[in-house]
Design a protein around this motif. Structure first.
Motif, PDB file in Angstrom:
ATOM      1  N   SER A 140       0.815  -1.170   0.045  1.00  0.00           N
ATOM      2  CA  SER A 140       0.029   0.087  -0.100  1.00  0.00           C
ATOM      3  C   SER A 140       1.002   1.220   0.190  1.00  0.00           C
ATOM      4  CB  SER A 140      -0.879   0.015   1.446  1.00  0.00           C
ATOM      5  OG  SER A 140      -1.846   1.206   1.314  1.00  0.00           O
ATOM      6  N   GLY A 142       2.335   4.850  -0.156  1.00  0.00           N
ATOM      7  CA  GLY A 142       2.030   6.333   0.093  1.00  0.00           C
ATOM      8  C   GLY A 142       0.742   6.371   1.308  1.00  0.00           C
ATOM      9  N   THR A 143       0.560   5.273   1.832  1.00  0.00           N
ATOM     10  CA  THR A 143      -0.465   5.090   2.951  1.00  0.00           C
ATOM     11  C   THR A 143       0.096   4.676   4.393  1.00  0.00           C
ATOM     12  OG1 THR A 143      -1.385   3.242   2.216  1.00  0.00           O
ATOM     13  CG2 THR A 143      -2.322   5.041   1.082  1.00  0.00           C
ATOM     14  N   ALA A 144       0.942   3.672   4.255  1.00  0.00           N
ATOM     15  CA  ALA A 144       1.462   3.086   5.370  1.00  0.00           C
ATOM     16  C   ALA A 144       2.561   4.005   6.187  1.00  0.00           C
ATOM     17  CB  ALA A 144       2.158   1.666   5.006  1.00  0.00           C
ATOM     18  N   TYR A 145       3.847   3.885   5.630  1.00  0.00           N
ATOM     19  CA  TYR A 145       4.673   4.653   6.194  1.00  0.00           C
ATOM     20  C   TYR A 145       5.599   5.391   5.318  1.00  0.00           C
ATOM     21  CZ  TYR A 145       4.407   0.792   9.299  1.00  0.00           C
ATOM     22  OH  TYR A 145       3.611  -0.369  10.325  1.00  0.00           O
ATOM     23  N   ASN A 146       5.395   6.715   5.144  1.00  0.00           N
ATOM     24  CA  ASN A 146       6.015   7.688   4.351  1.00  0.00           C
ATOM     25  C   ASN A 146       6.628   9.000   4.632  1.00  0.00           C
ATOM     26  OD1 ASN A 146       6.544   8.427   1.764  1.00  0.00           O
ATOM     27  ND2 ASN A 146       4.459   9.579   1.094  1.00  0.00           N
ATOM     28  N   ASP A 210       5.084   7.625  -8.719  1.00  0.00           N
ATOM     29  CA  ASP A 210       4.334   7.236  -7.564  1.00  0.00           C
ATOM     30  C   ASP A 210       5.220   6.543  -6.497  1.00  0.00           C
ATOM     31  OD1 ASP A 210       1.664   7.621  -8.849  1.00  0.00           O
ATOM     32  OD2 ASP A 210       2.087   6.009  -9.983  1.00  0.00           O
ATOM     33  N   TYR A 238       5.866  14.085  -1.461  1.00  0.00           N
ATOM     34  CA  TYR A 238       5.187  14.122  -0.248  1.00  0.00           C
ATOM     35  C   TYR A 238       3.848  14.629  -0.323  1.00  0.00           C
ATOM     36  CZ  TYR A 238       4.585  13.535   4.896  1.00  0.00           C
ATOM     37  OH  TYR A 238       4.029  13.308   5.946  1.00  0.00           O
ATOM     38  N   GLN A 241       1.279  12.850  -1.718  1.00  0.00           N
ATOM     39  CA  GLN A 241       1.139  11.488  -1.112  1.00  0.00           C
ATOM     40  C   GLN A 241       1.620  10.520  -1.928  1.00  0.00           C
ATOM     41  OE1 GLN A 241      -3.185  11.678  -0.547  1.00  0.00           O
ATOM     42  NE2 GLN A 241      -2.819  11.919   1.607  1.00  0.00           N
ATOM     43  N   LYS A 242       2.787  10.699  -2.491  1.00  0.00           N
ATOM     44  CA  LYS A 242       3.833   9.733  -3.201  1.00  0.00           C
ATOM     45  C   LYS A 242       4.614   8.918  -2.130  1.00  0.00           C
ATOM     46  CE  LYS A 242       1.670  10.847  -7.052  1.00  0.00           C
ATOM     47  NZ  LYS A 242       0.253  10.179  -7.417  1.00  0.00           N
ATOM     48  N   GLN A 243       4.997   7.727  -2.585  1.00  0.00           N
ATOM     49  CA  GLN A 243       5.735   7.049  -1.430  1.00  0.00           C
ATOM     50  C   GLN A 243       7.283   7.087  -1.786  1.00  0.00           C
ATOM     51  OE1 GLN A 243       4.742   4.820   1.122  1.00  0.00           O
ATOM     52  NE2 GLN A 243       6.818   5.173   1.447  1.00  0.00           N
TER      53      GLN A 243
END
Length: 449
Positions: A140, A142-146, A210, A238, A241-243
């Motif tokens: 996942s 961009g949503t877990a740890y970024n 991404d 960032y 919301q890109k990883q």
């Protein structure tokens, strides 16, 4: 310059590449040597294909002595080296998953190791958190740890995890656009863009993606202007919301010359450390690596390698590769005596300080008893020596967090992590603590010798 390489030329080129690997770092080999191709040997000259003119210029200015020496050692001949720029132009030394493309259509450069998958990553106490975080990011982004920032000594699996994330995204891209590259490639691309002035192309490459995975980000310490560009690239990704996934040999605050604004951004997500593997984990890693090489070794051989190889997984891989080659050439059975003969001379012996020696040195310096270090008492006169002992054990031994906690009266691994972080901070803030640690490390190092 079309020329069909002979079997002898191919073998010479393989030996030359192996010799180069011995003389440069893995990152330097990945950046500058992996895409070189042998064209042909003449009586006095060797022709080598390079990806582009910038690569040729860099090799001529920085690595000619290394190349000449390696070639001379392999061939016993002093060849004149001629670089030839590929007329078709190799793809730039990065790897990208284009939107909507199928993984099978991708051309993987040589530094992407397809064995560096999550399935082939052996999880132990030394790397469990880093592995879990990398897996979450791959599933996942961009949503877990970024951002995800993974740090630890050389050769413990940071590159493996970054490439595992990339390979999983490649398999399940779902239209995502991902980019993996060593930090040195980013720096070199920045330098070449200064010459060309094509900033739109440079920024589009790194900001319209991404997922950005950069290995050995501590390399940014060498260039202030590159750090400035990376700062804006980081912000652009960032904000959208890109990883971002980064690896380094040290935590952000220990990267030399790096600005606080970058350090603070690296801390926005998760920072996790990979530690040297403990003995049992090392044995398991060796057994896993031998299965990938289709080698059969006994537990005694795996145990011997775990005891005598360094804690670097990369060096363990090198040792196993050499054992496999020597066994194939000499048609030897891989037993303990054979392994002892093969690894003698090219693999460093472990030379870690025993934790008992650390305890003796710390208790003597602070005037406390060993039983007090193991106790649950929280007096400052005992807490500081206890934390110093755990810090030194982390730095100077090959023990995992759990193993150190066990020696410290059965404490949890999180207690060891807290002690390590506390002493690291004190070392920077308190000159007396810093001097004490230097003195203790000097005493222990002398005893080791």
């Amino acid at each position: 310059m079309n020329h069909q390489l002979s079997a002898n030329e191919k073998q010479t080129w393989i030996l030359f590449q192996e010799k180069i690997k011995e003389k440069v770092s893995p990152q330097q080999f990945t950046t500058w040597f992996v895409n070189l191709r042998l064209i042909k040997f003449n009586t006095k000259e060797v022709y080598i294909n390079v990806p582009n003119s910038f690569c040729m210029e860099w090799l001529e200015n920085n690595y000619m002595e290394v190349i000449s020496t390696a070639l001379s050692e392999v061939t016993n001949t002093n060849y004149k080296i001629q670089f030839v720029v590929d007329s078709k132009g190799f793809q730039e030394h990065t790897l990208s998953i284009q939107r909507g493309s199928h993984p099978s259509d991708e051309k993987n450069p040589g530094y992407i190791n397809k064995n560096y998958s999550f399935d082939n990553f052996l999880v132990g106490p030394c790397n469990r958190l880093a592995h879990a975080a990398a897996l979450a990011v791959a599933e996942s982004p961009g949503t877990a740890y970024n951002p995800l920032f993974i740090h630890g000594p050389v050769g413990l699996g940071k590159t493996h995890l970054l490439q595992a994330i990339f390979l999983q995204l490649q398999q399940r891209s779902g239209g995502r656009n991902a980019l993996y590259l060593p930090c040195e490639s980013f720096v070199n691309h920045y330098i070449s863009t200064i010459k060309t002035g094509d900033w739109d192309s440079f920024r589009n490459k790194y900001r319209q993606i991404d997922v950005l995975l950069i290995d050995d980000v501590h390399f940014l310490a060498n260039s202030q202007s590159t750090r400035e560009e990376f700062f804006h690239t980081f912000n652009a990704l960032y904000t959208c919301q890109k990883q971002i996934v980064l690896s380094s040999d040290c935590p952000p605050e220990e990267i030399p010359t790096i600005e606080e604004r970058l350090v603070s951004r690296f801390r926005w997500g998760l920072i996790t450390r990979i530690d040297p593997p403990g003995f049992e984990t090392s044995v398991a890693i060796i057994q896993r690596k031998t299965s990938l090489l289709n080698m059969e070794i006994s537990y005694d051989v795996a145990r011997y390698l775990a005891e005598h190889a360094t804690s670097s997984i990369r060096e363990i891989e090198g040792a196993l590769t050499n054992i496999s080659r020597y066994a194939a050439i000499n048609e030897n059975k891989i037993d303990l005596n054979f392994v002892k003969q093969v690894i003698r001379g090219f693999i460093k012996q472990k030379n870690y300080i025993g934790i008992e020696e650390i305890f003796n040195t710390v208790t003597k310096h602070f005037g406390v008893q060993l039983s007090q270090l193991h106790s649950k008492r929280k007096f400052k006169s005992i807490t500081l020596p206890r934390q110093v002992a755990m810090y030194l054990a982390r730095k100077l031994t090959n023990l995992s967090l759990e193993e150190i906690g066990g020696y410290m009266g059965g404490r949890d691994h999180t207690t060891v992590m807290h002690a390590d972080e506390k002493i690291r901070k004190l070392r920077k803030q308190d000159q007396n603590i810093s001097a004490t640690l230097r003195k203790l490390e000097t005493v222990l190092t002398k005893k080791q010798k």
